[in-house]
Scaffold this active site. Sequence first.
Site, PDB file in Angstrom:
ATOM      1  N   HIS A 221     138.948  94.194 104.991  1.00 43.02           N
ATOM      2  CA  HIS A 221     137.878  93.754 105.886  1.00 43.02           C
ATOM      3  C   HIS A 221     137.688  94.818 106.954  1.00 43.02           C
ATOM      4  CE1 HIS A 221     138.135  89.128 105.098  1.00 43.02           C
ATOM      5  NE2 HIS A 221     138.260  89.831 103.979  1.00 43.02           N
TER       6      HIS A 221
ATOM      7  N   CYS B 178     141.873  88.209 109.840  1.00 40.08           N
ATOM      8  CA  CYS B 178     141.561  89.217 110.849  1.00 40.08           C
ATOM      9  C   CYS B 178     141.901  88.727 112.256  1.00 40.08           C
ATOM     10  CB  CYS B 178     140.100  89.626 110.740  1.00 40.08           C
ATOM     11  SG  CYS B 178     139.750  90.476 109.172  1.00 40.08           S
TER      12      CYS B 178
ATOM     13  N   CYS C 188     137.573  86.291 110.384  1.00 41.45           N
ATOM     14  CA  CYS C 188     138.185  85.244 109.567  1.00 41.45           C
ATOM     15  C   CYS C 188     139.619  85.006 110.055  1.00 41.45           C
ATOM     16  CB  CYS C 188     138.189  85.664 108.096  1.00 41.45           C
ATOM     17  SG  CYS C 188     139.330  87.027 107.737  1.00 41.45           S
TER      18      CYS C 188
ATOM     19  N   GLU D 130     137.672  94.694 110.138  1.00 38.84           N
ATOM     20  CA  GLU D 130     138.633  94.635 111.243  1.00 38.84           C
ATOM     21  C   GLU D 130     139.982  95.218 110.845  1.00 38.84           C
ATOM     22  OE1 GLU D 130     136.431  90.569 111.469  1.00 38.84           O
ATOM     23  OE2 GLU D 130     136.840  92.110 109.960  1.00 38.84           O
TER      24      GLU D 130
END
Length: 150
Positions: free
Chosen positions: A51, A84, A81, A53
């Site tokens: 992801h 993260c 999410c 992040e």
Amino acid sequence: MPQRWMREALGLAERAADEGEVPVGCVIVRGEAIVGRGRNRREATQDPTAHAEIVALREAAATLGSWRLDGCDLYVTLEPCAMCAGAMVLARVARCFFAARDPKAGAVETLFRIADDPRLNHRVAVEGGILAEESAELLRNFFQERRRPE
């Protein structure tokens, strides 16, 4: 100031979209310097943890030579999410600024409040809605294009 850094994150999100990735971008800032950049890379790497992040957190830790990102602010185009949000807490990020809320997976305001859960040993201050419409439009356009019949 948050808009300046969110625009940087939006540029990374646009790049992700151009690469066929869900358009999410992230920058991590300490003081006036970007120490980490990330964009979604799950398709390119076939890594479920890639992801924006996580990519940015890894780069920031490498840049600073420490997993402790004290004094760093994270700017991301979509609400983080659970994975993260947890990573931000573990990295000791000071603040998280996000653009669009995520009704399906948002874990700092929408579905959960992991970043400021008092049961955890660190809390991340959260502010959402920065350039939210620009981010939401980028996401909408990406998914509309993907669903369009050929």
